[in-house]
Write a protein that holds these residues in place. Sequence first.
Motif, PDB file in Angstrom:
ATOM      1  N   GLY A   1       0.481 -15.345  -5.958  1.00  0.00           N
ATOM      2  CA  GLY A   1       1.410 -14.480  -6.514  1.00  0.00           C
ATOM      3  C   GLY A   1       0.938 -12.896  -6.357  1.00  0.00           C
ATOM      4  O   GLY A   1       0.090 -12.654  -5.567  1.00  0.00           O
ATOM      5  N   TYR A   2       1.539 -12.338  -7.199  1.00  0.00           N
ATOM      6  CA  TYR A   2       1.216 -10.947  -7.173  1.00  0.00           C
ATOM      7  C   TYR A   2       0.624 -10.499  -8.724  1.00  0.00           C
ATOM      8  O   TYR A   2       1.248 -10.755  -9.698  1.00  0.00           O
ATOM      9  CB  TYR A   2       2.556  -9.998  -7.003  1.00  0.00           C
ATOM     10  CG  TYR A   2       2.042  -8.772  -6.505  1.00  0.00           C
ATOM     11  CD1 TYR A   2       1.618  -8.247  -5.279  1.00  0.00           C
ATOM     12  CD2 TYR A   2       1.989  -7.874  -7.632  1.00  0.00           C
ATOM     13  CE1 TYR A   2       1.348  -7.063  -5.056  1.00  0.00           C
ATOM     14  CE2 TYR A   2       1.380  -6.334  -7.136  1.00  0.00           C
ATOM     15  CZ  TYR A   2       1.240  -6.006  -6.058  1.00  0.00           C
ATOM     16  OH  TYR A   2       0.646  -4.700  -5.849  1.00  0.00           O
TER      17      TYR A   2
ATOM     18  N   VAL B   1      -1.653   6.703   8.692  1.00  0.00           N
ATOM     19  CA  VAL B   1      -2.674   6.890   7.686  1.00  0.00           C
ATOM     20  C   VAL B   1      -4.304   6.825   8.067  1.00  0.00           C
ATOM     21  O   VAL B   1      -5.117   6.598   7.122  1.00  0.00           O
ATOM     22  CB  VAL B   1      -2.227   5.812   6.624  1.00  0.00           C
ATOM     23  CG1 VAL B   1      -1.210   6.310   5.871  1.00  0.00           C
ATOM     24  CG2 VAL B   1      -1.788   4.535   7.163  1.00  0.00           C
TER      25      VAL B   1
ATOM     26  N   GLU C   1      -4.224  -2.348  11.261  1.00  0.00           N
ATOM     27  CA  GLU C   1      -4.415  -1.897   9.799  1.00  0.00           C
ATOM     28  C   GLU C   1      -4.369  -0.584  10.024  1.00  0.00           C
ATOM     29  O   GLU C   1      -5.137   0.164  10.074  1.00  0.00           O
ATOM     30  CB  GLU C   1      -5.607  -2.592   9.320  1.00  0.00           C
ATOM     31  CG  GLU C   1      -5.590  -2.391   7.618  1.00  0.00           C
ATOM     32  CD  GLU C   1      -4.411  -3.447   7.119  1.00  0.00           C
ATOM     33  OE1 GLU C   1      -3.206  -2.400   6.739  1.00  0.00           O
ATOM     34  OE2 GLU C   1      -4.687  -4.385   6.765  1.00  0.00           O
ATOM     35  N   PRO C   2      -3.040   0.045   9.482  1.00  0.00           N
ATOM     36  CA  PRO C   2      -2.814   1.324   9.825  1.00  0.00           C
ATOM     37  C   PRO C   2      -4.030   2.028   8.888  1.00  0.00           C
ATOM     38  O   PRO C   2      -4.732   3.236   9.454  1.00  0.00           O
ATOM     39  CB  PRO C   2      -1.538   1.586   9.097  1.00  0.00           C
ATOM     40  CG  PRO C   2      -0.684   0.425   9.491  1.00  0.00           C
ATOM     41  CD  PRO C   2      -1.876  -0.763   9.308  1.00  0.00           C
TER      42      PRO C   2
ATOM     43  N   TYR D   1     -10.897  -0.114  -2.015  1.00  0.00           N
ATOM     44  CA  TYR D   1     -11.164  -0.633  -3.245  1.00  0.00           C
ATOM     45  C   TYR D   1     -12.710  -1.243  -3.125  1.00  0.00           C
ATOM     46  O   TYR D   1     -13.182  -1.202  -4.276  1.00  0.00           O
ATOM     47  CB  TYR D   1     -10.334  -1.280  -3.952  1.00  0.00           C
ATOM     48  CG  TYR D   1      -8.723  -0.603  -3.841  1.00  0.00           C
ATOM     49  CD1 TYR D   1      -8.740   0.724  -4.049  1.00  0.00           C
ATOM     50  CD2 TYR D   1      -7.724  -1.422  -3.764  1.00  0.00           C
ATOM     51  CE1 TYR D   1      -7.492   1.359  -3.864  1.00  0.00           C
ATOM     52  CE2 TYR D   1      -6.269  -0.623  -3.699  1.00  0.00           C
ATOM     53  CZ  TYR D   1      -6.358   0.567  -3.897  1.00  0.00           C
ATOM     54  OH  TYR D   1      -5.158   1.144  -3.717  1.00  0.00           O
TER      55      TYR D   1
ATOM     56  N   GLY E   1       0.688  -1.318  -0.020  1.00  0.00           N
ATOM     57  CA  GLY E   1       0.044  -0.060   0.020  1.00  0.00           C
ATOM     58  C   GLY E   1       0.849   1.231   0.080  1.00  0.00           C
ATOM     59  O   GLY E   1       0.478   2.222  -0.263  1.00  0.00           O
TER      60      GLY E   1
ATOM     61  N   VAL F   1      -7.520 -10.225  -0.998  1.00  0.00           N
ATOM     62  CA  VAL F   1      -6.355  -9.654  -1.755  1.00  0.00           C
ATOM     63  C   VAL F   1      -5.456  -9.313  -0.635  1.00  0.00           C
ATOM     64  O   VAL F   1      -5.715  -8.300  -0.298  1.00  0.00           O
ATOM     65  CB  VAL F   1      -6.853  -8.721  -2.899  1.00  0.00           C
ATOM     66  CG1 VAL F   1      -5.441  -8.014  -3.407  1.00  0.00           C
ATOM     67  CG2 VAL F   1      -7.963  -9.019  -3.656  1.00  0.00           C
ATOM     68  N   SER F   2      -4.514  -9.889  -0.657  1.00  0.00           N
ATOM     69  CA  SER F   2      -3.543  -9.608   0.697  1.00  0.00           C
ATOM     70  C   SER F   2      -2.133 -10.125   0.415  1.00  0.00           C
ATOM     71  O   SER F   2      -1.845 -11.423   0.052  1.00  0.00           O
ATOM     72  CB  SER F   2      -4.399 -10.271   1.650  1.00  0.00           C
ATOM     73  OG  SER F   2      -3.677  -9.858   3.159  1.00  0.00           O
ATOM     74  N   ARG F   3      -1.373  -9.456   1.305  1.00  0.00           N
ATOM     75  CA  ARG F   3      -0.173 -10.270   1.686  1.00  0.00           C
ATOM     76  C   ARG F   3      -0.569 -11.510   2.607  1.00  0.00           C
ATOM     77  O   ARG F   3      -1.290 -11.125   3.419  1.00  0.00           O
ATOM     78  CB  ARG F   3       0.719  -9.341   2.436  1.00  0.00           C
ATOM     79  CG  ARG F   3       1.378  -8.506   1.581  1.00  0.00           C
ATOM     80  CD  ARG F   3       2.525  -7.491   2.310  1.00  0.00           C
ATOM     81  NE  ARG F   3       1.946  -6.489   2.970  1.00  0.00           N
ATOM     82  CZ  ARG F   3       2.109  -6.609   4.395  1.00  0.00           C
ATOM     83  NH1 ARG F   3       2.749  -7.443   5.030  1.00  0.00           N
ATOM     84  NH2 ARG F   3       1.613  -5.508   5.210  1.00  0.00           N
TER      85      ARG F   3
ATOM     86  N   GLN G   1      -0.124 -10.368  10.360  1.00  0.00           N
ATOM     87  CA  GLN G   1      -0.922  -8.742  10.666  1.00  0.00           C
ATOM     88  C   GLN G   1      -2.252  -9.048   9.829  1.00  0.00           C
ATOM     89  O   GLN G   1      -3.197  -8.582  10.351  1.00  0.00           O
ATOM     90  CB  GLN G   1      -0.207  -7.847   9.765  1.00  0.00           C
ATOM     91  CG  GLN G   1      -0.818  -6.545   9.639  1.00  0.00           C
ATOM     92  CD  GLN G   1      -0.407  -5.596   8.616  1.00  0.00           C
ATOM     93  OE1 GLN G   1       0.974  -5.730   8.206  1.00  0.00           O
ATOM     94  NE2 GLN G   1      -1.006  -4.667   8.310  1.00  0.00           N
TER      95      GLN G   1
HETATM   96  N1  LIG Z   1      -1.036 -10.682  -4.326  1.00  0.00           N
HETATM   97  C1  LIG Z   1      -1.594  -9.470  -4.895  1.00  0.00           C
HETATM   98  N2  LIG Z   1      -1.325  -8.967  -5.938  1.00  0.00           N
HETATM   99  C2  LIG Z   1      -1.815  -7.783  -6.297  1.00  0.00           C
HETATM  100  N3  LIG Z   1      -2.219  -6.622  -5.442  1.00  0.00           N
HETATM  101  C3  LIG Z   1      -1.838  -7.081  -4.082  1.00  0.00           C
HETATM  102  C4  LIG Z   1      -1.565  -8.252  -3.647  1.00  0.00           C
HETATM  103  N4  LIG Z   1      -1.452  -8.270  -2.294  1.00  0.00           N
HETATM  104  C5  LIG Z   1      -1.951  -7.022  -2.018  1.00  0.00           C
HETATM  105  N5  LIG Z   1      -1.846  -6.343  -3.245  1.00  0.00           N
HETATM  106  C6  LIG Z   1      -2.218  -4.744  -3.234  1.00  0.00           C
HETATM  107  O1  LIG Z   1      -1.351  -4.133  -2.250  1.00  0.00           O
HETATM  108  C7  LIG Z   1      -1.862  -3.402  -1.644  1.00  0.00           C
HETATM  109  C8  LIG Z   1      -2.087  -3.356  -0.245  1.00  0.00           C
HETATM  110  O2  LIG Z   1      -2.324  -2.328   0.482  1.00  0.00           O
HETATM  111  P1  LIG Z   1      -2.767  -2.267   2.042  1.00  0.00           P
HETATM  112  O3  LIG Z   1      -2.978  -0.876   2.436  1.00  0.00           O
HETATM  113  O4  LIG Z   1      -4.014  -3.215   2.138  1.00  0.00           O
HETATM  114  O5  LIG Z   1      -1.759  -3.044   2.922  1.00  0.00           O
HETATM  115  P2  LIG Z   1      -0.248  -3.052   3.327  1.00  0.00           P
HETATM  116  O6  LIG Z   1      -0.019  -3.625   4.441  1.00  0.00           O
HETATM  117  O7  LIG Z   1       0.623  -3.348   2.124  1.00  0.00           O
HETATM  118  O8  LIG Z   1       0.100  -1.519   3.389  1.00  0.00           O
HETATM  119  C9  LIG Z   1       0.440  -0.684   4.497  1.00  0.00           C
HETATM  120  O9  LIG Z   1       0.454   0.770   3.983  1.00  0.00           O
HETATM  121  C10 LIG Z   1      -0.639   1.137   3.471  1.00  0.00           C
HETATM  122  C11 LIG Z   1      -0.629   2.571   2.993  1.00  0.00           C
HETATM  123  O10 LIG Z   1      -0.608   3.476   3.870  1.00  0.00           O
HETATM  124  C12 LIG Z   1      -1.638   1.233   4.739  1.00  0.00           C
HETATM  125  O11 LIG Z   1      -3.197   1.339   4.053  1.00  0.00           O
HETATM  126  C13 LIG Z   1      -1.727  -0.500   5.363  1.00  0.00           C
HETATM  127  O12 LIG Z   1      -2.827  -0.218   6.221  1.00  0.00           O
HETATM  128  C14 LIG Z   1      -0.595  -0.659   5.581  1.00  0.00           C
HETATM  129  O13 LIG Z   1      -0.528  -1.944   6.289  1.00  0.00           O
HETATM  130  C15 LIG Z   1      -3.418  -3.075  -2.204  1.00  0.00           C
HETATM  131  O14 LIG Z   1      -3.316  -2.029  -3.276  1.00  0.00           O
HETATM  132  C16 LIG Z   1      -3.818  -4.397  -2.582  1.00  0.00           C
HETATM  133  O15 LIG Z   1      -4.893  -4.447  -3.704  1.00  0.00           O
END
Ligand SMILES: Nc1ncnc2c1ncn2[C@@H]1O[C@H](COP(=O)(O)OP(=O)(O)O[C@H]2O[C@H](CO)[C@@H](O)[C@H](O)[C@H]2O)[C@@H](O)[C@H]1O
Length: 481
Positions: free
Chosen positions: A356-357, A216, A379-380, A387, A20, A300-302, A306
């Motif tokens: 995958g990504y 954030v 979740e910050p 989305y 993010g 859709v996530s890491r 967390q």
């Molecule tokens: N396998 C995959 N393929 C494609 N896209 C994928 C993916 N896995 C994740 N994504 C994308 O990566 C982004 C993840 O953003 P998040 O804000 O949900 O979490 P993240 O922990 O990375 O960010 C950190 O920073 C952001 C920004 O400030 C905060 O919102 C958040 O809370 C904080 O943990 C989104 O755009 C999502 O669609």
Amino acid sequence: MPLKVLSVASEAVPLVKTGGLADVAGALPAALAPHDVAMTTLLPGYPAVVKAIGKAKLVHKWPSLLGKPARLLSGTIGEHGLLVLDCPSYFARDGGPYGDSKGQDWADNWQRFAAFGRAAADIASGATKAGKFDLVHAHDWQAAMTLAYLKLASDTPDLPSVMTIHNMAFQGHFDAKIFPRLGLPSSAWSIDGVENYGGVGFLKAGMQMADIITTVSPSYAAEIRQPEFGMGLEGLVATRGNRVRGILNGIDPQVWNPAEDSEIPANYSHRTLAKRKTNKRALEKAFGLEESDGPLFTVVSRLTWQKGMDVLLEVLDHLVGIGGRLALLGSGDKAMEAGLHEAAARHPGRIGLHIGYDEGLSHRLQAGADAILVPSRFEPCGLTQLYGLAYGCVPVVARTGGLADTVIDANPAALASGVATGIQFDGVHYHALRAAIDRAMALYNQPKQWRRLQQNGMKADFSWEASGRAYADLYKELTLK
Ligand SMILES: Nc1ncnc2c1ncn2[C@@H]1O[C@H](COP(=O)(O)OP(=O)(O)O[C@H]2O[C@H](CO)[C@@H](O)[C@H](O)[C@H]2O)[C@@H](O)[C@H]1O
């Protein structure tokens, strides 16, 4: 004259993204432009970034940046200024921005990102031909040393500064033995400097030196005063309490708008929700799922602790048992990936995975699934629920941080007054997530209520308008002193 701000980040869309942070750093320049702020972004020269900058101007050379020669290239990212720290010894590597292709962190990350911070401090203070800046805005631990060099090194002037924390879990904490190699005066080794629990803390240093610390979302700004969320830095957050603010992330409507999204099979708006069916059918095919009008959940996530993915695993049999299906996109923890593969094997046609990504697929999931599960322990801000709201993919979220601040729970009062946008639950454990999924099911089976949830979310404004203004006001407050 617009205010000149240097934004220092280790990733930014569309050039490099692992999470993010990239969405936010990539969106900020356009969000700030209407408020008379000219933002230039500084990125490390990873291969993809150097390639993308194309015909760039060479604006500075460092014979030695913490031991390695480096150059500064100047170009543009969209309509906005871009500076790239071209230092092949640090950044021209295969793998990711922070580690190799197996996910192992680079052993010299301290040196790579201290050098990045040192360069940023030189640039911010006008020591290069990239011009002068009024303020520097650093994102996360990778950029945090910028503020330490600005405040503590003898050869850089002080400058108004903002430190944004996107995730307190990543602090850039290194062994004390790196301290002499940072090129800081020995006085910097103190509790008021870069020292942190006997080592060197990059994020800690940035938070200590910044004029203002932002995170954030307002809820996360409050939560990080507690040990559970502050992760060792809660004391510093409390001490600097009057300097800590929460500014919610926005989403970029140029990238995330179902009416114009070129990544999805069928475009739609809150008035033409029926068109989502085409997207749902396409997803079922792509994920090998049975065709059905029953609810399709997505993630859709890491894949990390967390994000509560261990709890998701526990609840999958129940989700399928009550007639749900799941299409998941993610990667991360290998044990979680293995657990997901086992669940998919137990439930063929009901659980589909893409490990995958894949940026395009993440759009198609939001556009075709009925609900997105976000069971994060903290979740910050969170972007996937935003989305989801914009795409009519109803968010089912843990009540924490930015998730708590952006989703209106479908409790009886919110339903009665027609304002609910999703489902929140308390506590990230099996029973809580299971109950939330049951509530989602029950609402899905009341099509009018469900449509209302979708439409409310789609009509809500999470554009950068308000947040861009909040950052601009903050910059002005700091520079008018
Ligand atoms: N396998 C995959 N393929 C494609 N896209 C994928 C993916 N896995 C994740 N994504 C994308 O990566 C982004 C993840 O953003 P998040 O804000 O949900 O979490 P993240 O922990 O990375 O960010 C950190 O920073 C952001 C920004 O400030 C905060 O919102 C958040 O809370 C904080 O943990 C989104 O755009 C999502 O669609």
